[in-house]
Design a protein around this motif. Structure first.
Motif, short mmCIF file in Angstrom:
data_model
loop_
_atom_site.label_atom_id
_atom_site.label_comp_id
_atom_site.label_asym_id
_atom_site.label_seq_id
_atom_site.Cartn_x
_atom_site.Cartn_y
_atom_site.Cartn_z
N MET A 1 55.65 54.60 33.81
CA MET A 1 55.58 54.35 35.23
C MET A 1 55.80 52.73 35.31
O MET A 1 55.57 52.11 34.40
CB MET A 1 54.22 54.98 35.57
N THR A 2 55.85 52.54 36.67
CA THR A 2 56.16 51.13 36.88
C THR A 2 55.12 50.11 36.53
O THR A 2 53.98 50.32 36.64
CB THR A 2 56.39 50.98 38.41
N GLU A 3 55.44 48.85 35.84
CA GLU A 3 54.45 48.02 35.60
C GLU A 3 54.18 47.20 37.06
O GLU A 3 54.73 47.11 37.86
CB GLU A 3 55.06 47.21 34.57
N ILE A 4 52.95 46.36 36.45
CA ILE A 4 52.45 45.69 37.88
C ILE A 4 53.48 44.41 38.00
O ILE A 4 53.69 43.69 36.87
CB ILE A 4 51.18 45.17 37.67
N HIS A 5 54.17 43.80 39.10
CA HIS A 5 54.72 42.83 39.45
C HIS A 5 54.43 42.31 40.77
O HIS A 5 53.99 43.06 41.73
CB HIS A 5 56.41 43.02 39.14
N PRO A 6 54.79 40.97 40.80
CA PRO A 6 54.51 40.40 42.25
C PRO A 6 55.20 40.78 43.38
O PRO A 6 54.33 40.73 44.48
CB PRO A 6 54.99 38.77 42.15
N HIS A 7 56.11 41.49 43.42
CA HIS A 7 56.76 41.98 44.65
C HIS A 7 56.25 43.43 44.92
O HIS A 7 57.01 44.17 45.90
CB HIS A 7 58.17 41.91 44.59
N GLN A 8 55.53 43.86 44.17
CA GLN A 8 55.13 45.26 44.19
C GLN A 8 54.13 45.60 45.61
O GLN A 8 53.34 44.70 45.64
CB GLN A 8 54.37 45.69 43.06
N SER A 34 35.06 42.30 49.25
CA SER A 34 36.22 41.32 49.04
C SER A 34 36.75 41.13 47.56
O SER A 34 37.98 41.17 47.41
CB SER A 34 35.59 40.17 49.29
N ALA A 35 35.92 41.22 46.51
CA ALA A 35 36.44 41.37 45.36
C ALA A 35 37.10 42.57 44.89
O ALA A 35 38.09 42.49 44.21
CB ALA A 35 35.04 41.13 44.37
N LEU A 36 36.66 43.69 45.27
CA LEU A 36 37.26 44.98 45.26
C LEU A 36 38.69 44.82 45.59
O LEU A 36 39.69 45.12 44.90
CB LEU A 36 36.56 46.18 45.84
N VAL A 41 44.40 44.24 44.32
CA VAL A 41 45.65 43.82 44.84
C VAL A 41 46.50 42.98 43.49
O VAL A 41 47.52 43.17 43.37
CB VAL A 41 45.83 42.99 46.25
N GLN A 42 45.87 42.14 42.92
CA GLN A 42 46.22 41.52 41.79
C GLN A 42 47.57 40.76 42.20
O GLN A 42 48.52 40.95 41.27
CB GLN A 42 46.51 42.33 40.43
N ASP A 43 47.52 39.96 43.09
CA ASP A 43 48.42 39.02 43.42
C ASP A 43 49.80 39.89 43.83
O ASP A 43 50.83 39.35 43.82
CB ASP A 43 48.88 38.01 42.49
N ARG A 44 49.58 41.13 44.30
CA ARG A 44 50.86 41.80 44.70
C ARG A 44 50.90 41.77 46.07
O ARG A 44 50.01 41.33 46.86
CB ARG A 44 50.71 43.32 44.06
N ASP A 108 54.73 50.85 46.69
CA ASP A 108 55.05 51.35 45.12
C ASP A 108 53.82 51.73 44.42
O ASP A 108 54.17 52.48 43.59
CB ASP A 108 55.54 49.81 44.64
N THR A 109 52.65 51.25 45.01
CA THR A 109 51.55 51.70 44.18
C THR A 109 50.35 51.91 45.35
O THR A 109 50.09 51.46 46.41
CB THR A 109 50.63 50.54 43.50
N VAL A 110 49.51 53.17 44.93
CA VAL A 110 48.43 53.62 45.66
C VAL A 110 47.07 53.37 44.77
O VAL A 110 47.24 53.76 43.80
CB VAL A 110 48.56 55.17 46.39
N ILE A 111 46.26 52.60 45.29
CA ILE A 111 45.01 52.25 44.61
C ILE A 111 43.90 53.06 45.23
O ILE A 111 43.57 52.93 46.51
CB ILE A 111 44.76 51.03 44.58
N LEU A 112 43.35 54.22 44.54
CA LEU A 112 42.19 54.78 45.06
C LEU A 112 40.73 54.26 44.49
O LEU A 112 40.78 54.12 43.35
CB LEU A 112 42.43 56.33 44.61
#
Length: 165
Positions: A1-8, A34-36, A41-44, A108-112
């Motif tokens: 699956m897609t890796e993490i990248h800044p434009h995601q 706030s931390a969560l 998001v990790q800079d995405r 591109d990504t859903v974070i549950l």
């Protein structure tokens, strides 16, 4: 699956009730939303952040809902229902799932942010549709099926100093 990248483009869907109960029962602490959000998001590119909350008429809940909004979460509120036998129930499983499927065409990504195994089928569906799925929760209260169904799992228990107040 897609890796993490800044434009995601990512959507973060947080099951506040699920996270709260684990944080309280295991650590006697509260979630640092706030931390969560930041660590998820990790800079995405954050497209949408939604916190699903239960209104139980507790004294500080309005301040909590406002704090979530200040952090960047849209809050979706459901009232706690009391049944004739005295039992109480409120969950957001269907609402979160519908939002995830709707948002899937825009991200591109859903974070549950939940450990609820009911979402394992949702992860499988989203992955089938080409959407990366990530789960962020406490391993000790996260369904094995949910962890297996996701592309990535972030165990909040590994960094309680980051995710807890």
């Amino acid at each position: 699956m897609t890796e993490i990248h800044p434009h995601q483009r990512v959507a973060v869907l947080a099951d506040a009730q699920n996270l709260y109960h684990t944080a309280q029962s295991v650590y006697s602490r509260n979630i640092d939303y706030s931390a969560l959000l930041e660590k998820s998001v990790q800079d995405r590119e954050l497209t949408r952040a939604i916190a699903y909350v239960i209104q139980a008429d507790s004294p500080d809940e309005e301040r909590f809902f406002e704090a979530l909004a200040d952090i960047g979460f849209e809050t979706k509120i459901k009232e706690l229902k009391t049944f004739g036998d005295g039992s109480k129930k409120a969950d957001w499983d269907v609402g979160m799932s519908l939002d995830a499927v709707t948002l899937a065409t825009h991200v591109d990504t859903v974070i549950l942010c939940t450990g609820d195994g009911d979402f394992s089928r949702l992860c499988s569906h989203l992955r089938h549709e080409g959407v990366r799925t990530e789960v962020t929760s406490f391993e000790e209260s996260t369904s094995d099926e949910l962890i297996e169904a996701a592309d990535a799992f972030v165990d909040m228990s590994e960094r309680p100093e980051t995710f807890l107040l």
